[in-house]
Design a protein around this motif. Structure first.
Motif, mmCIF file in Angstrom:
data_model
loop_
_atom_site.group_PDB
_atom_site.id
_atom_site.type_symbol
_atom_site.label_atom_id
_atom_site.label_comp_id
_atom_site.label_asym_id
_atom_site.label_seq_id
_atom_site.Cartn_x
_atom_site.Cartn_y
_atom_site.Cartn_z
ATOM 1 N N TYR A 321 -6.076 -12.303 -19.304
ATOM 2 C CA TYR A 321 -5.119 -11.216 -19.118
ATOM 3 C C TYR A 321 -4.818 -10.986 -17.630
ATOM 4 O O TYR A 321 -5.717 -10.949 -16.800
ATOM 5 N N ARG A 322 -3.518 -10.853 -17.320
ATOM 6 C CA ARG A 322 -3.081 -10.417 -15.997
ATOM 7 C C ARG A 322 -2.067 -9.301 -16.188
ATOM 8 O O ARG A 322 -1.106 -9.465 -16.941
ATOM 9 N N PRO A 323 -2.268 -8.172 -15.528
ATOM 10 C CA PRO A 323 -1.306 -7.079 -15.708
ATOM 11 C C PRO A 323 0.064 -7.450 -15.160
ATOM 12 O O PRO A 323 0.178 -8.181 -14.170
ATOM 13 N N ALA A 324 1.084 -6.932 -15.806
ATOM 14 C CA ALA A 324 2.447 -7.160 -15.335
ATOM 15 C C ALA A 324 2.647 -6.465 -13.990
ATOM 16 O O ALA A 324 1.895 -5.554 -13.615
ATOM 17 N N VAL A 325 3.665 -6.894 -13.268
ATOM 18 C CA VAL A 325 3.973 -6.272 -11.979
ATOM 19 C C VAL A 325 4.223 -4.778 -12.180
ATOM 20 O O VAL A 325 4.983 -4.365 -13.059
ATOM 21 N N THR A 330 -5.724 0.563 -10.699
ATOM 22 C CA THR A 330 -6.760 0.387 -9.676
ATOM 23 C C THR A 330 -8.018 1.185 -9.970
ATOM 24 O O THR A 330 -9.101 0.855 -9.493
ATOM 25 N N GLY A 331 -7.917 2.253 -10.741
ATOM 26 C CA GLY A 331 -9.102 3.001 -11.150
ATOM 27 C C GLY A 331 -9.928 3.484 -9.976
ATOM 28 O O GLY A 331 -9.408 4.076 -9.028
ATOM 29 N N ASP A 332 -11.239 3.187 -10.012
ATOM 30 C CA ASP A 332 -12.152 3.673 -8.973
ATOM 31 C C ASP A 332 -11.884 3.042 -7.609
ATOM 32 O O ASP A 332 -12.362 3.538 -6.589
ATOM 33 N N PHE A 333 -11.148 1.915 -7.576
ATOM 34 C CA PHE A 333 -10.837 1.278 -6.299
ATOM 35 C C PHE A 333 -9.654 1.943 -5.597
ATOM 36 O O PHE A 333 -9.321 1.577 -4.472
#
Length: 542
Positions: A321-325, A330-333
Motif C-alpha cells: 500500500y502507498r497512500p495517494a498524493v 503523518t500521525g505522531d510524526f
C-alpha cells in the motif's frame, strides 16, 4: 498465644483485612491467620460499607478489631486499617485470600534481621476457582528492586508483603486509583528505601469472576498511568530504559491476556476490542477480518480503496500500500520536535545501538589480547575474548581510568605496533582531522591487528557536550575511499545498515524497544543510519 501474654521482644504484626461484601470468605481468612506459628498478632477488619454478612462474621470474634466506614474503595480501607492498627509490622490481606503456614514468621524474620528494609515480599499460590487449578508464583529478585519494579510488578500479590510501620508515616495508598494501588506504593517506596524479596510461598490468591484484575482495559490503563508517575523521577539511562521496557512488558502481558480472552469467548466488549486494537492493531484486524479476507479485499478496493487498503496495510495483510498524493497521514510524526532529544535513551535506548552492538558481537573474536577503546572500555569487556590488557584513550587527563591521554589525531606518545585491536565506535565524526586519526590507528595497530570502526550516517546531532565537535557523517562510499587511503594493503570489510523507517525513527528519538527486529534488519542503501568497518592491518612483508 495472645498478644497480651506473648514475649514482649517479639514485634506485634497487624493483619489488616479490607472487606467489601466478601463476608462469605472472611472466616477462612481468619483461620489462616490464627494457624500462624507467630506469637503476637492482631487482626483489623475494615468493613468498607458492606451489605452482606461481613459485620456479623467479624464481630462474633472478640479478638478481631472491627471498623466500619462508608464505601470508599480498597485504598481508603487499607489506609483506615493502618490508623486503627498498632503493630510494628503490617500485612494487608484481602478477605477472599489467605495466608499460608509460617507466612508471618518468615517475613518477620527478614525484617528483624534487616531493620533498614521498608518491606519484604515473597512468593504465592494462585488458585483458579472456576477450574480448581493451582499455580505457584515465585520469582527470584535479589537486587535493583526499583529497576525491577519499573519493568513489572514482580511481587504480584500484596498479602505476601510485610511492611515496617514507619513506612506509613511517609506513604499511604492512593484512594484515587481504582486498581494497581499496591504497585504504585511499591514503586514509591522502593525508589527511596531498600526492600527485599524471597521465593518462599507465603499467601494464596483466589482468582474468581469478581476479581478486579479481570477488567483488562481498566488494569492496563491504570498500570500504565501508575508507571508514568515515575517518569519525572528517572535520572539514569538505566532507569529510563527500565521504564520504557516496563511499558512494553505491561502491554505485552495484558495484550496476551486480552487476545486470549477475546478469541476464546464469543463476546467481547467495546472497551476490550478498543484496547486490543490500540496495542495490537494487526492481530486484532486479522482476528476480526481474516475469515472473509479475499472478499473483503475486493470490497475495500472497489468502494473505499485508500482507507480500506490502509487498514489492511496496518494489519500487515496488504504490504504494497502507498497512500495517494495528498492522502498521507503523518500521525505522531506531524511535529517539529522529536519524541526524545536524548537519541532515544529515555525510550529504551537508541536504535543505532542495534547495528553497532551486533557488529561487535559478530567480530568479537577480533577483540582480543591487547585492546584500545576510546573514552571507556565497556564494549571491550562486553564483547572481547581472551583480553590480556584493556587500554583506554581519553582526551581528558582527569579521567582516572584512562591509560593514555590525548587526541587520537595527535598522539605521538602512543608507541607503534602496540595493539591487537582498536574499538573505535561513534567517535570518528567528532574528530576534525579524521584522516590523521585513522593514520594513528594504523600506526599503533600491530601487523595483523584489527580496527573495528562504526560511524553515523543519518543521525540527530548531540545537543550537549559533543555539539561543538560534531563535524561529520560518513557514507559507505566515503569509507571505502578513506580506508583504502589510510590503511594501505589492509583487508577491509565495510557494512551498511538502515532504511527509511529506521532513519525516521532515529531522527524522531524513538527507542529500540519501539521498533521490531524485522524493521531494523531491512536494508535500503539510500538511507544509511550506521556504517561499519573492519580493517585488518597487513603483515610486514618478509
Amino acid at each position: 498465644m495472645s498478644a497480651s501474654n506473648a514475649p514482649s521482644a517479639c514485634p506485634l504484626v497487624s493483619v489488616i483485612i479490607p472487606c467489601y461484601n466478601h463476608g462469605a470468605y472472611l472466616q477462612e481468612a481468619f483461620d489462616s491467620i490464627w494457624q500462624q506459628d507467630y506469637p503476637r498478632i492482631e487482626i483489623v477488619v475494615v468493613d468498607d460499607g458492606s451489605t452482606d454478612t461481613t459485620a456479623q462474621v467479624a464481630q462474633r470474634h472478640a479478638s478481631v478489631k472491627y471498623v466500619y466506614q462508608k464505601n470508599q474503595g480498597l485504598s481508603a480501607a487499607r489506609n483506615t486499617g493502618v490508623v486503627h492498627s498498632t503493630g510494628q509490622y503490617l500485612v494487608f490481606l484481602d478477605a477472599d485470600d489467605w495466608l499460608l503456614p509460617d507466612a508471618l514468621k518468615i517475613n518477620a524474620q527478614y525484617l528483624e534481621q534487616n531493620p533498614e528494609l521498608a518491606f519484604v515480599s515473597g512468593g504465592h499460590d494462585k488458585i483458579f476457582v472456576a477450574t480448581g487449578l493451582l499455580k505457584i508464583y515465585t520469582r527470584e529478585v535479589t537486587d535493583n528492586h526499583y529497576l525491577q519494579l519499573l519493568q513489572g510488578n514482580y511481587i504480584g500479590m500484596h498479602a505476601t508483603v510485610m511492611f515496617q510501620r514507619w513506612v506509613f508515616d511517609a506513604f499511604t495508598y492512593d484512594p484515587t486509583l481504582k486498581a494497581c494501588e499496591d504497585y504504585d506504593l511499591y514503586l514509591r517506596i522502593s525508589r527511596k528505601y531498600p526492600v527485599a524479596h524471597h521465593t518462599q510461598r507465603v499467601a494464596a490468591y483466589r482468582l474468581h469472576s469478581t476479581n478486579m484484575s479481570g477488567d483488562i482495559p481498566l488494569m492496563l490503563s491504570t498500570v500504565l498511568s501508575v508507571l508514568k508517575r515515575q517518569k519525572s523521577f528517572l535520572h539514569t539511562g538505566e532507569e529510563k530504559q527500565a521504564y520504557a521496557r516496563g511499558q512494553l512488558i505491561w502491554k505485552e502481558y495484558y495484550g496476551n491476556e486480552l487476545y486470549h480472552k477475546i478469541t476464546s469467548s464469543p463476546r467481547a466488549t467495546k472497551a476490550e476490542l478498543a484496547t486490543l486494537l490500540a496495542i495490537r492493531p494487526a492481530q486484532t484486524v486479522r482476528h476480526l477480518l481474516q475469515p472473509k479476507m479475499f472478499m473483503l479485499k475486493r470490497i475495500l478496493r472497489k468502494y473505499t480503496p485508500d482507507a480500506g487498503l490502509r487498514l489492511l496495510h496496518k494489519a500487515g495483510i496488504y504490504k504494497n500500500y502507498r497512500p495517494a498524493v495528498g492522502q498521507v497521514i503523518t500521525g505522531d510524526f506531524a511535529r517539529h520536535t522529536p519524541f526524545s532529544t536524548e537519541f532515544g535513551y529515555d525510550r529504551g535506548g537508541p536504535v543505532d545501538r542495534y547495528y553497532i552492538e551486533n557488529f561487535l558481537l559478530r567480530e568479537s573474536q577480533s577483540i582480543r589480547d591487547r585492546v584500545l577503546e576510546i573514552g571507556d572500555n565497556e564494549y571491550t569487556m562486553r564483547f572481547g575474548q581472551n583480553i590480556t590488557q584493556s587500554d583506554i584513550l581519553h582526551v581528558d587527563a582527569r579521567n582516572s581510568k584512562a591509560t593514555f591521554v590525548g587526541d587520537l589525531s595527535d598522539s605521538p606518545h602512543i608507541p607503534d605496533n602496540l595493539f591487537d585491536c582498536i574499538v573505535l565506535t561513534q567517535t570518528l565524526h567528532l574528530i576534525y582531522d579524521y584522516k590523521q586519526a585513522l593514520a594513528t590507528c594504523y600506526r599503533i595497530l600491530k601487523p595483523g591487528g584489527t580496527l573495528l570502526l562504526t560511524v553515523p550516517g543519518i543521525t540527530p546531532i548531540d545537543r550537549g557536550e559533543w555539539r561543538k565537535t560534531w563535524y561529520w557523517s560518513f557514507t559507505d562510499v566515503a569509507l571505502h575511499r578513506l580506508l583504502h587511503d589510510t590503511f594501505p594493503a589492509a583487508t577491509i570489510t565495510i557494512g551498511s545498515f538502515g532504511n527509511v523507517f529506521i532513519a525516521t525513527a532515529f531522527l524522531y528519538g524513538m527507542g529500540i524497544s519501539e521498533v521490531t527486529k524485522e524493521q531494523l534488519d531491512m536494508y535500503d542503501p539510500q538511507f544509511q543510519v550506521i556504517n561499519t568497518v573492519k580493517a585488518i592491518k597487513a603483515h610486514r612483508s618478509a
